[in-house]
Design a protein around this motif. Structure first.
Motif, PDB file in Angstrom:
ATOM      1  N   GLU A 152     -12.722  23.601  -5.880  1.00 35.09           N
ATOM      2  CA  GLU A 152     -13.022  22.625  -4.835  1.00 35.09           C
ATOM      3  C   GLU A 152     -14.526  22.489  -4.640  1.00 35.09           C
ATOM      4  O   GLU A 152     -15.066  21.391  -4.517  1.00 35.09           O
ATOM      5  N   HIS A 189     -18.036  22.527   1.237  1.00 35.16           N
ATOM      6  CA  HIS A 189     -16.581  22.566   1.298  1.00 35.16           C
ATOM      7  C   HIS A 189     -16.214  23.546   2.395  1.00 35.16           C
ATOM      8  O   HIS A 189     -16.610  24.712   2.356  1.00 35.16           O
ATOM      9  N   GLN A 218      -8.100  21.706 -11.434  1.00 36.50           N
ATOM     10  CA  GLN A 218      -7.466  22.893 -10.869  1.00 36.50           C
ATOM     11  C   GLN A 218      -7.027  23.832 -11.971  1.00 36.50           C
ATOM     12  O   GLN A 218      -7.041  25.049 -11.817  1.00 36.50           O
TER      13      GLN A 218
END
Lengths: 443, 499
Positions: free
Chosen positions: A119, A304, B170
């Motif tokens: 992320e 983040h 991911q």
């Protein structure tokens, strides 16, 4: 190669001197693993194969003897620096500038987290950001901390973090200490981002993705010594500085630095192509005004923020205790090490861990505690809510509650300790009771 | 141009000759084509339809390749082969009932021409065999497979549907070693919509390829021309997983692959790399930048003072044209039509108003109210298909239809590098499904459709493209000139002959 990982393990642990005066902070045991094992494990899981570890000679020696560190399969390039504590994190980066060939991911050794690292890195990649960092909601530690007399200390100086509407772009970052005259926000920021969310309950996880240009910039600017304290606020401020957006390059000394950051963030030869692609793309990161995507700024900082999941920085005693309780839950390892010898009449709770080569005798009760390697616990001992490090001997009949007992200590027979912190190698006399000195520090 | 017309005439004569020879052979595929349409499967419908059409087209290169043998000999050979095939098939016909009609149209075309018309993989997602093949291919290339998300409306269940919240990164390791970092960044930008729009995507793709070529070193015992193409294949699969490739990107990739394989083996690595980099620069300059200038020049002739021009969504080319026309002091005003969920018209509006053009902004639901004011409609295209259909953002065909009803001229602006050899007559067969959660709207903190997946009778459909028939398009403005929509196959054929 895309990213190089750098682990900062030279910190002194200045906020928990009682624990660290014998063991350096990176090697403090948390859940029977050294503290620096956790960020290394995070990097290994994500796919890194090499890490540059910046640490002191003492830690380096301890690393080579620790069995858990041998589990780390990555190639560790250890760079030793002096222990005098004058070197800040940015100074350390400057020190290894020759080794840095690409963008860098800086991690602090006291970070324990299970965040999905992609992320943070995705923000860094997708927006071609100069800085991407990780923050989490600050935790309130509820356990009583041994050694603290009376009420908790006043809250640490808060960080004021300003993010835009999407919650990703970092607009403002300042510490309470710097805001004695009040919080002032520049008009240029307000004009570009009229809606800003200012958050104070956030904790910096000290995980940064930095462009290579920033490391080069550090090499030229020797005045910046700490990443968190100076570099990050500087970069956040420079996003909106006038010189970033104007095409002219001034001769000012400060703007010279500016120029270096701007000039090297570009890809050089292919800049016009990238410009063309951005122009032709029908995407904008904000709406409501006449400017193009990113307001034409080249320097961008992203953050983040995680609200769920584990993210701790073990730099205070309270955090250390909390981490010890929660860290074992990150991994599915057996609570009791196979080499430990536990007698059958011992009552062990499910949230306790027992380290290697331990000897636990009969009629003992161990609940919600961590017991380190090579510890001996004799009969009729009650251990609740405590952290016992390596090589400790606890004689019969002791009652230990809410304590932190450092390595190689000896607790005499029948001692009754509540919320105490016993230093390394100390000896507690038999029949000693902490009732006489409530919540005390025994050194 | 004159040359094109001459070439066309020659080709037509050539084809007539071939048709006379091949009349008996064409009977078979045409006859078989009448059977599958009775079958309900979509696959059967498509296979014979394109089969007879490309047969005459591809005959010309096939025949041109064999000048040595006389045409009569070739004809005799082929007839003999066909007879033997027919005989063997008659024997099998008793045993096999249904599969024969579908295999018949496929077998003879494969005999007649070297290219077998198969359905592309990306429109067969509901076929588990195709999915398995895709998974195997990705595993070989070490690229993670992106899983589909959410309930798919049954008519579109043959297409992929991904979620924006589950990026492909991911499943990738963080310092990506298998895939070049520039490509990972590009893939992320595609899937998040940061680089959107046909031209932008192609330019960004070529920019990333330039970086890949720069960082490339030929391994020992390998040739650059072959190894580099193999290196690019997993990257292209990765980008395809992030977001299905556009027609313009496909053409750009074909061009690069051709250039790479044309590099002579004795060329040194540095020289070869710099040659490739300059080829890419040249391609972008010619096909995108100069083409835009040429199209703007032609379009400005069509814009007169006092015009009210309607545009839809955000097309980089149409915006460029309008800005250029404004620079040339034409007096016009623009109506920008926008639609959910992308609301790209806002960006187009910003760019036009920034230049000083007076604009009106409406949503697509108001198109029939605003059309009486409009004098011209300018549309951008994602691709122009070989049968003259225009593939563009969903909603374009609606605007073209309404404009036709109001007798407003519709002009489509498209560069020639977006011309694609695909044939499509509807928007169902080949399309792109975007994240269905993008359709959900939160007002005053309440999201009504938050749990749409739990409602069994509800499906959310977020289409990206649709096709406009050529009857609704009055003119296509390309860098080759202003052509009617039906001339697109001509341009394609000329391009093929050139190459």
């Amino acid at each position: 190669m895309e990213l190089q990982a750098v682990l900062m393990a030279a910190g002194g642990g200045s906020r928990m001197p009682d624990l660290t005066y014998n063991t350096p902070k990176p090697m403090l045991p948390v859940g029977n693993k050294p503290l620096m094992w956790y960020p290394l494990n995070l990097l290994e899981r994500v796919g890194f194969e090499e890490v540059i570890v910046i640490t002191t000679k003492e830690v380096h020696k301890m690393m080579s003897t620790d069995p858990k560190m041998k589990d780390v399969k990555m190639k560790l390039d250890v760079v030793c620096i002096q222990e005098d504590g004058d070197m800040g994190t940015a100074d350390a980066l400057r020190h290894i500038q020759q080794k840095i060939k690409t963008d860098v991911l800086v991690v602090s050794c006291d970070l324990i987290t299970d965040v999905a690292l992609h992320e943070v890195v995705d923000l860094f990649r997708a927006h071609n950001a100069t800085l991407a960092m990780l923050m989490s909601k600050a935790h309130e530690f509820t356990d009583t901390v041994p050694g603290q007399k009376g009420k908790k200390k006043t809250a640490e100086q808060r960080d004021f973090v300003g993010v835009d509407q999407s919650g990703k772009r970092l607009l403002f970052m300042a510490n309470e200490a710097d805001l004695e005259d009040g919080l002032s926000i520049r008009k240029s920021i307000m004009r570009k981002h009229p809606r800003m969310h200012i958050k104070t309950g956030l904790e910096d996880a000290h995980l940064y993705c930095l462009k290579k240009a920033v490391v080069d910039f550090l090499a030229d600017n020797k005045s910046i010594s700490s990443i968190r304290g100076e570099l990050v606020p500087y970069l956040v401020r420079k996003q909106f500085s006038k010189t970033t957006n104007s095409p002219k390059i001034k001769d000012d000394a400060e703007d010279q630095n500016q120029k270096t950051i701007d000039g090297s963030t570009n890809h050089g030869q292919d800049e016009p192509l990238l410009q063309l692609a951005q122009e032709r793309s029908c995407w904008n990161d904000h709406r409501g005004d006449m400017s193009e995507a990113y307001h034409g700024g080249k320097l961008r900082c992203y953050v983040h923020i995680i609200d769920q999941g584990l993210c701790y920085r073990v730099n205070t005693l309270a955090a250390y205790i909390e981490a010890n309780r929660l860290a074992p839950k990150l991994f599915e390892e057996p609570a009791v090490h196979p080499s430990a010898v536990i007698s059958e009449r011992c009552q062990m709770g499910s949230d306790s861990i027992i380290g290697a080569l331990c000897q636990v005798a009969d009629k003992t009760s161990i609940k919600r505690s961590t017991i380190g390697n090579s510890t001996t616990v004799k009969e009729k001992v009650k251990v609740t809510n405590s952290i016992i490090m390596h090589g400790v001997t606890i004689e019969e009949g002791c009652n230990i509650q809410g304590c932190v007992i450092c390595s190689n200590a000896v607790i005499g027979r029948g001692a009754d300790l509540k919320y105490c912190l016993v230093g390394s190698g100390q000896q507690i006399e038999p029949e000693e009771s902490s009732a006489t000195r409530l919540s005390s520090l025994i050194e | 141009t004159k040359e094109e017309k001459q070439r066309l005439r020659k080709e037509k004569k050539h084809q007539k000759k071939i048709k006379e020879k091949k009349d008996d052979k064409e009977e078979k595929p045409v006859g078989a084509a009448s059977q599958p349409p009775t079958q309900p499967s979509q696959k059967g419908d498509l296979a014979p339809a394109p089969a007879p059409v490309p047969v005459p087209a591809s005959e010309t290169p096939a025949l041109a390749d064999k000048p040595a043998k006389s045409k009569a000999d070739l004809k005799a050979e082929r007839r003999a082969r066909q007879e033997s095939e027919r005989a063997s098939k008659q024997g099998k016909k008793g045993d096999v009932g249904q599969p024969v009609p579908t295999s018949k149209p496929k077998a003879p075309p494969s005999e007649l021409q070297p290219v077998v018309k198969r359905l592309p993989e990306h429109v067969q997602v509901d076929n588990p065999d195709v999915l398995k093949k895709l998974a195997k291919k990705l595993e070989r290339q070490q690229i993670p497979l992106r899983s589909d998300y959410g309930y798919k409306v049954s008519l579109f269940s043959h297409l992929h549907q991904y979620s924006r919240k589950a990026p492909l990164t991911q499943q990738l390791g963080i310092p990506s070693t298998v895939i070049h970092p520039a490509i990972v960044r590009l893939g992320l930008q595609y899937s998040q919509g940061i680089v959107a729009g046909s031209n932008a995507r192609s330019v960004a793709l070529l920019h990333a390829f330039k970086q890949v070529i720069r960082d490339y070193t030929t391994p020992p015992n390998e040739e650059l021309s072959r190894d580099l193409v193999n290196k690019l294949k997993p990257y292209i699969s990765f980008l395809n997983q992030c977001r299905p490739l556009s027609a313009s990107m496909g053409n750009a990739i074909k061009y690069i692959k051709k250039e790479i394989s044309n590099i002579p083996s004795q060329c040194k690595e540095e020289e070869a790399k710099s040659k490739l980099l300059s080829c890419i620069e040249c391609y972008i300059n010619e096909k995108i930048i100069l083409a835009a200038k040429a199209i703007a020049k032609y379009s400005i002739e069509k814009i007169s003072d006092g015009d009210v021009i309607l545009v839809y969504g955000c097309s980089s080319l149409v915006n460029h044209i309008l800005c250029e026309a404004f620079e040339k002091k034409r007096k016009f005003r623009v109506i920008v039509v926008d639609s959910r969920p992308r609301l790209e018209g806002r960006e187009a509006l910003r760019r036009l108003v920034q230049r000083g053009i007076s604009c009106t902004y409406v949503l697509i639901s108001a198109v029939s109210y605003i059309l009486p004011e409009v004098s011209k409609v300018f549309l951008g295209a994602h691709a122009l298909l070989a049968n003259g259909y225009v593939m563009s953002r969903v909603g374009t065909s609606q605007i073209a239809l309404v404009a036709k009803a109001f007798n407003v001229p519709v002009l489509v602006c498209c560069e020639t590098y977006k011309f694609c050899e695909r044939v499509q007559t509807d928007s169902f067969v080949s399309n792109e499904l975007d994240d269905p959660d993008e359709l959900i709207v939160t007002r005053k903190g309440k999201t009504q459709l938050e749990h749409w997946q739990e409602v069994p009778s509800l499906g959310l459909l977020n289409l990206v493209y649709d096709v406009t028939p050529p009857d609704f398009v009055d003119l296509v403005i390309t860098d080759l000139g202003m052509i009617p929509c039906t001339s697109v196959p001509v341009v394609l054929r000329v391009k093929n002959v050139d190459q």
